[in-house]
Design a protein around this motif. Structure first.
Motif, PDB file in Angstrom:
ATOM      1  N   SER A 601      -0.967   4.295   7.171  1.00 14.06           N
ATOM      2  CA  SER A 601      -1.251   5.552   7.865  1.00 14.06           C
ATOM      3  C   SER A 601      -2.255   5.314   8.982  1.00 14.06           C
ATOM      4  N   GLU A 602      -2.018   5.956  10.115  1.00 20.61           N
ATOM      5  CA  GLU A 602      -2.952   5.872  11.233  1.00 20.61           C
ATOM      6  C   GLU A 602      -3.969   7.004  11.216  1.00 20.61           C
ATOM      7  N   SER A 603      -3.720   8.022  10.389  1.00 20.98           N
ATOM      8  CA  SER A 603      -4.612   9.182  10.365  1.00 20.98           C
ATOM      9  C   SER A 603      -5.406   9.294   9.074  1.00 20.98           C
ATOM     10  N   ASN A 604      -4.956   8.620   8.021  1.00 24.39           N
ATOM     11  CA  ASN A 604      -5.649   8.661   6.736  1.00 24.39           C
ATOM     12  C   ASN A 604      -6.202   7.285   6.421  1.00 24.39           C
ATOM     13  N   LEU A 605      -7.483   7.205   6.105  1.00 25.50           N
ATOM     14  CA  LEU A 605      -8.099   5.919   5.771  1.00 25.50           C
ATOM     15  C   LEU A 605      -7.513   5.378   4.474  1.00 25.50           C
ATOM     16  N   GLY A 606      -7.100   4.123   4.506  1.00 29.88           N
ATOM     17  CA  GLY A 606      -6.592   3.470   3.299  1.00 29.88           C
ATOM     18  C   GLY A 606      -5.358   4.131   2.745  1.00 29.88           C
ATOM     19  N   PRO A 628       0.960  10.194   3.080  1.00 30.26           N
ATOM     20  CA  PRO A 628       0.429   8.875   2.688  1.00 30.26           C
ATOM     21  C   PRO A 628      -0.186   8.874   1.290  1.00 30.26           C
ATOM     22  N   TYR A 629       0.041   7.786   0.595  1.00 28.63           N
ATOM     23  CA  TYR A 629      -0.591   7.547  -0.699  1.00 28.63           C
ATOM     24  C   TYR A 629      -1.912   6.826  -0.464  1.00 28.63           C
ATOM     25  N   ASN A 630      -2.953   7.292  -1.134  1.00 22.85           N
ATOM     26  CA  ASN A 630      -4.249   6.624  -1.029  1.00 22.85           C
ATOM     27  C   ASN A 630      -4.604   5.971  -2.352  1.00 22.85           C
ATOM     28  N   LYS A 631      -5.789   5.368  -2.406  1.00 17.79           N
ATOM     29  CA  LYS A 631      -6.152   4.590  -3.590  1.00 17.79           C
ATOM     30  C   LYS A 631      -6.272   5.460  -4.839  1.00 17.79           C
ATOM     31  N   HIS A 749       1.986  14.598  -4.973  1.00 15.67           N
ATOM     32  CA  HIS A 749       2.322  14.819  -3.562  1.00 15.67           C
ATOM     33  C   HIS A 749       2.863  13.514  -3.045  1.00 15.67           C
ATOM     34  N   SER A 750       3.965  13.530  -2.387  1.00 15.93           N
ATOM     35  CA  SER A 750       4.563  12.275  -1.968  1.00 15.93           C
ATOM     36  C   SER A 750       4.763  12.262  -0.475  1.00 15.93           C
TER      37      SER A 750
END
Length: 750
Positions: A601-606, A628-631, A749-750
């Motif tokens: 993702s370019e807008s969400n970190l990690g 986006p999936y995050n940690k 959320h996917s």
């Protein structure tokens, strides 16, 4: 195919790099015989966990014993001998420090991955090319050749001095014999003839003295020229290679060769010194008008001592830069009150110096005007150099229990420090000692490369960015005011170093397409970046356009995501990762419906997302990108399982998995099957969590609903989480077994 099998198929130039980092610390025989077992263990985790490292060391020795039993049955005498020696070496060396072998093996495996990544790249980067310059290799060979020639010349001069000594003894004996005769006997013709012979002998002595002094002078001159030119360049090159290796570049070698050169030169200089002392002895027994010894010897001795001083001073080096064992890929970033290690070596390896040199470590002897903070070192900061702790017998010392502690300063001194100030402060760890040998006393000093001190682990990413920028931009080992006015870096070199971050930290570097995307992100447009200069602020301090974070924070978050959640997928090369939305659609538009790719993702970190291509009834192509999936979400469910189980509810309310082929055309299960946590069964039994002891099992199902038939979803919010009404529809399509057991269904959320 195992990693070791891939290494063995490399070209010879890459195999030579592999050969450099296998030695008695971790013999290549063990790497070869136990390849699959070694690769299946978590050596990096063990390098920070003594209990785990102890178990792994025990298991390693058991594996070696099993190999010994096997080769004993095959009666392979040579292999039996080598394995017995290696087992004894491993047990003796690491019994008291099992974490050390875990660090070594972890580093070797990581360096193999870096070399494999470099071998798969079509073109070497500018930094790596410069490190493998053929001119440098030729100079290395010339240095070794000249050092060997100097050693031979010094030994030949020893024979000349011995001949001179024998000649003078004969002269002395014959002269004293004549002097002992009665005066009447001295007038005989025979004695006069003997006196003429003595005069001839004295002339020969004079000639030989001048010849020996001339040869000694030539040896000293050759050493001086070698030290002033090629050897100094070799040492500087090694230090530069060490800098580059510290920020993820190729593993640096050549220190053992330098040690051999320094030691041989020191031995030659001490040999010349003894020759000059012998000439002084001869002088006390015989001198004459025009004797060259009293005129030339003092100058030659002064030059020899001067060269010895310089040789010893240059030979005191930091072999391994300061590093916290908890962060082996982040050297020179030190946290207060956390232990770090650092290793020093004296390149002059003389047995007389074993345990005779005590090294003292200090910090901030030289203060930077950029820093208001002062530190002291706690722990054992004085140790003796010895030849017993190193596998190659080098004269070295390793500090393993040093801790930096911040000194209390005047009130308000930290008040002006912004978020970047601490991580841009450079500090210096210094080492000093004294060598007393053969009447010489030489004070030695050296320093580590600049380090960054942090008080909180959250400061580590920006601190590491400072270390990267410093060592990329300068070969000055002690410019503590560097960040007062940091220079720009060549974008092509920076991109190469960024690729090294991935190859060293997560096992696979970046290809040219991925690097192009990073270049565009840094420059804001498509550029030819060979000679483009990038500022430090743009890399690490200025926010990306329209974002609340910098480029480096974004990239570091991706590294962390890969390391903790998608590492196997990244190493296999199935994560394209760095691709823009525009390029993503160009790649997918002509592909079979259901073809997808993975990008960061370019807008969400990690964050990591996937986009797939679909085709509408009218033949138009549409694209769907999941939120986006995050940690946080990936900690609950492995990403490979998400790709396998992901469902979309379309307009007809029938749940289905739209992901069929990984770009360009790899069947999804073929790409990710080996990474699934378990294989799907009817009723999803293996995916039920909990159950037993009175609890009803539950199942995690990643589901999205596409609300419209838009051919161009404007944002990931087009794929919303599943609502209760949608869940009711989903239940209609699940088997009765699942409906009975999956009372609680966590929907992502996917």
């Amino acid at each position: 195919m195992s990693q070791w099998s891939q290494v063995q198929q490399l070209e010879i130039k890459f195999l030579e790099q592999v050969d450099q980092f296998y030695d008695d610390n971790f013999p290549m025989e063990i790497r070869h015989l136990l390849a699959q077992w070694i690769e299946s263990q978590d050596w990096e985790a063990a390098s920070n966990n003594e209990a785990m490292a102890t178990i792994l060391l025990q298991n390693l020795l058991i594996q070696v014993d099993e190999q010994l039993d096997r080769v004993s049955q095959e009666k392979n005498l040579l292999l039996i001998h080598n394995l017995k020696r290696i087992r004894k070496l491993l047990q003796g060396k690491y019994h008291g420090n099992p974490m050390h072998i875990a660090v070594i093996i972890s580093n070797c495996l990581r360096e193999e991955r870096r070399i494999l990544a470099a071998a798969s790249m079509p073109v070497q980067g500018p930094l790596e090319k410069s490190l493998q310059n053929s001119v440098v290799s030729e100079r290395q060979r010339n240095v070794e050749h000249k050092v060997s020639a100097i050693k031979n010349s010094a030994q030949m001069t020893d024979q000349d001095v011995k001949y001179l000594e024998d000649l003078q003894e004969e002269f002395d004996f014959r002269y004293k014999t004549i002097q002992s005769l009665e005066q009447s006997d001295k007038n005989s013709a025979l004695i006069k003839q003997e006196m003429l012979a003595l005069q001839v002998m004295l002339n020969t002595l004079d000639f030989k003295r001048k010849e020996v002094l001339s040869k000694i002078g030539r040896v000293i001159h050759e050493i001086d020229m070698l030290m002033s030119n090629m050897l100094t360049e070799e040492l500087l090159d090694w230090k530069r290679r060490q800098q580059i290796a510290c920020i993820g570049g190729p593993l640096h070698g050549g220190l053992d060769q330098l040690q051999n050169c320094f030691t041989l030169l020191a031995e030659s200089l001490f040999q010349v010194r003894r020759q000059l002392e012998k000439l002084d002895e001869l002088l006390t027994r015989l001198t004459y008008d025009g004797d060259p010894i009293p005129v030339q010897r003092p100058q030659l001795l002064e030059k020899v001592n001067f060269l010895l001083y310089n040789l010893f001073r240059n030979s005191f080096v930091v072999e391994r830069q300061p590093c916290m064992p908890t962060h082996p890929q982040r050297p020179m970033v030190l946290k207060t009150l956390i232990q770090f290690t650092v290793k020093l070596r004296l390149l002059i390896k003389l047995p007389e110096l074993n345990y005779q040199i005590r090294v003292k470590a200090t910090i901030d002897n030289v203060m930077s005007s950029h820093s208001n903070r002062r530190f002291v070192l706690c722990g054992t900061h004085v140790k003796a150099m010895n030849m017993d702790e190193s596998a190659n017998g080098s004269l070295s010392v390793e500090f393993r229990h040093l801790q930096p502690k911040e000194m209390k300063s005047s009130a308000g001194s930290k008040g002006n420090e912004g978020p970047h100030m601490v991580t841009e402060e450079l500090h210096s760890i210094s080492f000093e000692t004294q060598v007393c040998l053969y009447g010489l006393t030489i004070n030695l000093e050296t320093s580590s490369l600049p380090v960054v001190m942090i008080s909180n682990v959250s400061q580590l990413p920006n601190a590491w960015a400072s270390i990267i920028w410093y060592n990329l931009s300068t070969n000055d080992p002690q410019n503590l005011s560097f960040f007062n006015n940091p220079p720009a870096a060549t974008l092509s070199q920076l991109l190469e170093v960024l690729s090294w971050q991935f190859s060293s930290y997560v096992g696979r570097g970046l290809n040219s397409e991925q690097l192009n995307m990073l270049a565009e992100k840094l420059m804001g447009q498509q550029v030819s970046y060979n000679d483009y200069q990038l500022s430090w602020a743009k890399f690490c301090k200025e926010h990306l356009p329209g974002k609340s974070f910098t480029f480096w924070v974004w990239l570091e978050a991706i590294l962390d995501l890969i390391k903790k959640h998608i590492l196997p997928l990244w190493i296999d090369g199935y994560v394209m990762g760095f691709v823009s939305k525009e390029k993503e659609r160009i790649l997918l538009k002509d592909k079979t419906p259901g073809t997808f790719l993975l990008r960061f993702s370019e807008s969400n970190l990690g964050g990591i997302t996937f986009t797939w291509v679909d085709q509408l009834e009218n033949g138009d192509v549409t694209f769907h990108s999941v939120e986006p999936y995050n940690k946080g979400r990936l900690s609950a469910l492995p990403f490979a399982d998400i790709l396998r189980d992901y469902k979309v509810i379309m307009a007809d309310n029938v749940p289905e998995n739209p992901l069929k082929y990984l770009y360009p055309d790899i069947p999804k299960d073929k790409a990710f099957g080996k990474h699934y946590s378990c294989q799907p069964n009817e009723g999803w039994g293996p995916f039920l969590y909990g159950g037993g002891k009175g609890y009803v099992p539950s199942v995690f199902i990643p589901v999205s609903k596409i609300l419209n038939d838009s051919t161009d979803p404007h944002s990931p919010s087009d794929l919303l989480p599943m609502s209760p009404s949608v869940y009711a529809v989903l239940r209609e399509h699940l088997s009765p077994t699942v409906i009975e057991t999956a009372v609680r269904c966590e929907l992502f959320h996917s």
